[in-house]
Design an enzyme around this catalytic site. Structure first.
Site, PDB file in Angstrom:
ATOM      1  N   ASP A   9      32.570 122.333 107.620  1.00 43.21           N
ATOM      2  CA  ASP A   9      33.882 122.642 108.014  1.00 43.21           C
ATOM      3  C   ASP A   9      34.600 121.354 108.007  1.00 43.21           C
ATOM      4  OD1 ASP A   9      36.033 122.671 109.762  1.00 43.21           O
ATOM      5  OD2 ASP A   9      34.938 123.226 111.730  1.00 43.21           O
ATOM      6  N   TYR A  35      52.934 124.655 109.462  1.00 40.35           N
ATOM      7  CA  TYR A  35      52.215 124.620 108.458  1.00 40.35           C
ATOM      8  C   TYR A  35      52.886 123.705 107.489  1.00 40.35           C
ATOM      9  CZ  TYR A  35      50.674 127.055 103.888  1.00 40.35           C
ATOM     10  OH  TYR A  35      50.061 127.262 102.619  1.00 40.35           O
ATOM     11  N   LYS A  87      54.084 131.061 113.771  1.00 37.53           N
ATOM     12  CA  LYS A  87      54.746 131.449 115.154  1.00 37.53           C
ATOM     13  C   LYS A  87      56.117 130.576 114.944  1.00 37.53           C
ATOM     14  CE  LYS A  87      52.531 134.044 118.440  1.00 37.53           C
ATOM     15  NZ  LYS A  87      52.556 135.237 117.758  1.00 37.53           N
TER      16      LYS A  87
END
Ligand code: NAI
Length: 445
Positions: free
Chosen positions: A259, A351, A293
């Site tokens: 990760d 983003y 969003k």
């Protein structure tokens, strides 16, 4: 994912119907096959005065069928104009005069490449003229049809023909199928960067790490780097383990469960790379996530996770690899940005912030990399057919696919070919830049 519209308008009846209705007619793009020649036909080479020394030899050595006059009936696979000597706005007419007639006979997936010098702040008229090529090539790219592309190479400082090898081969070949309307700045290559012995396997002997390699663009990057001769370490989340192993096995690579956002990720990576490979030559920061969003509705977790995975992890890992001396001299880093980070995109403040941050990071790291004979660049994909874009509503996806000069989405391999080009030893003169792989996206900057 099949582009049914593209298939339809390239079939007999569909082609006629699309022409009658004035609908977009995306072409099937020429993509790289190792057995294909660089260009499937002749290239017309022109210049605005003294040609760049060594350019003809470079092209001939690459197997290009070179011509210096337009016979009037040749269907050109490529047009290359050397404008390195232009100094005044009047000089630019030479570009128009060279291109206008042969452009009408450019083959499908043909290539137009302009070669200029980067403005250097010494003389306003010269800089204005050099910069004019930028607007010219971006407009020309929008005029071309049938999968043809136009791009500009700007030589910076003392760079000459020797520094152009990998960039010219990339732009003329099918590797650059989805790179259109772009400007690539090439400086003199650092000493340690050498031309590959075998152009079919330019990455032979190199060790590469690709994050997020279990699927999509990351899997394509791993496969392309392996095809070009690199030994690849594929990293992805433990949850993607099975998929990751499948991709790794297909290219005799090794898989690493990691990760990238975990606090111990940089140390884990360095230990793995030092123990197994004694270091790293090519670092590809590909892993990324979206949590779209509107900002007004964005939850802290949605903001934080995207900034952490897409930007902070790249920063921490790159810094740690440099500090530990794990990235070898002559190393390459390629970081996945996005056109959203350049033009912005509704619903993607998190983003786009992260991806614009990647561009800032690359520019800032570039001098440190240059000191080691290394280079770091960003690749900014536009609309690429992957799981990420597959989740979009059908109509939005269909419209988005057509909103580029090439009127279609790119494929993961198009991004991968661009990463592989930047990873080559011969691409050391390209540093701190952002190369868009977006078919000349028509929306935004
Ligand atoms: P994808 O969602 O298909 O694949 C991303 C991979 O990254 C997955 O395998 C995932 O498991 C892995 N990953 C996610 N978080 C991770 C973490 N914390 N640690 C390790 N691995 C992790 O995405 P896709 O479409 O292949 O995109 C790849 C890159 O290209 C991303 O950075 C994305 O932002 C960028 N990009 C993609 C575009 C597109 O149109 N698909 C457009 C512009 C940029």
């Amino acid at each position: 994912m099949a582009d049914r519209y593209l298939d339809l308008v390239n079939s007999g009846i569909g082609r006629k119907l699309a022409a009658q209705l004035g609908l977009p007619r995306p072409a099937v793009l020429r993509r790289y096959q190792p057995t294909d020649p660089l260009l499937p036909g002749a290239l017309l080479l022109g210049n605005a005065g003294d040609g760049l020394p060594g350019l003809d030899d470079l092209l001939s050595e690459a197997g290009v069928q070179l011509r210096d006059t337009d016979a009037g009936n040749v269907r050109w696979a490529g047009l290359l104009f050397d404008a390195t000597t232009v100094r005044t706005p009047q000089d630019l007419d030479a570009v128009r005069a060279f291109l206008s007639a042969p452009l009408r006979r450019l083959r499908s997936s043909g290539r137009v490449v302009l070669l200029g010098r980067a403005p250097d702040g010494k003389d306003p008229a010269t800089d204005a003229t050099r910069q004019a090529l930028d607007g010219l090539v971006r407009s020309l790219a929008k005029e071309l049809r049938a999968g043809a592309t136009a791009n500009l190479i700007q030589l910076a400082g003392a760079a000459g023909a020797d520094d152009l090898d990998s960039t010219l081969r990339f732009l003329l070949s099918g590797r650059s199928a989805y790179v259109d309307g772009q400007v690539i700045r090439v400086a003199a290559r650092p000493d340690s960067a050498t031309v590959p012995a075998d152009w079919q396997r330019p990455l032979a002997g190199k060790v590469a790490l690709v994050t997020g390699a279990a699927r999509g663009i990351g899997a394509a990057i791993a496969e392309t780097l392996a095809r070009d001769g690199a030994q690849v370490v594929l990293a992805d989340l433990p949850a993607a383990g099975e998929q990751l192993a499948r991709v790794a096995n297909g290219i005799s690579g090794s898989s690493l469960h990691l990760d990238i956002a975990a606090p111990q990720a940089p140390a884990q990576l360095i230990e793995y790379l030092q123990q197994r490979h004694g270091g790293l030559d090519i670092l590809v920061h590909n892993a990324g996530i979206t949590r779209d969003k509107l900002l007004a509705n964005m939850q802290p977790e949605q903001w934080q996770s995207v900034l952490t995975v897409n930007l902070a992890a790249q920063l921490r890992i790159t810094t740690a690899l440099l500090e530990a001396g794990c990235l070898r001299a002559g190393g390459r880093a390629v970081c996945l940005a996005s056109t959203s980070g350049i033009a912005g995109n509704r619903g993607q403040t998190n983003y786009a912030a992260a991806k614009a941050g990647v561009i800032g990071m690359v520019r800032s790291f570039a001098p440190q990399f240059a000191e080691r004979g290394a280079a770091i660049n960003a690749v900014a994909p536009g609309f690429i057919d992957t799981d990420m874009t597959r989740s979009m509503p059908l109509l939005t996806r269909e419209v988005a696919r057509r909103l580029s000069s090439l009127q279609q989405a790119g494929l993961p391999v198009d991004v991968a070919e661009t990463v592989a080009y930047l990873a080559q030893p011969g691409s050391g003169g390209v540093n701190g830049q952002v190369l868009r792989v977006c078919g000349q996206n028509l929306v935004g900057a």
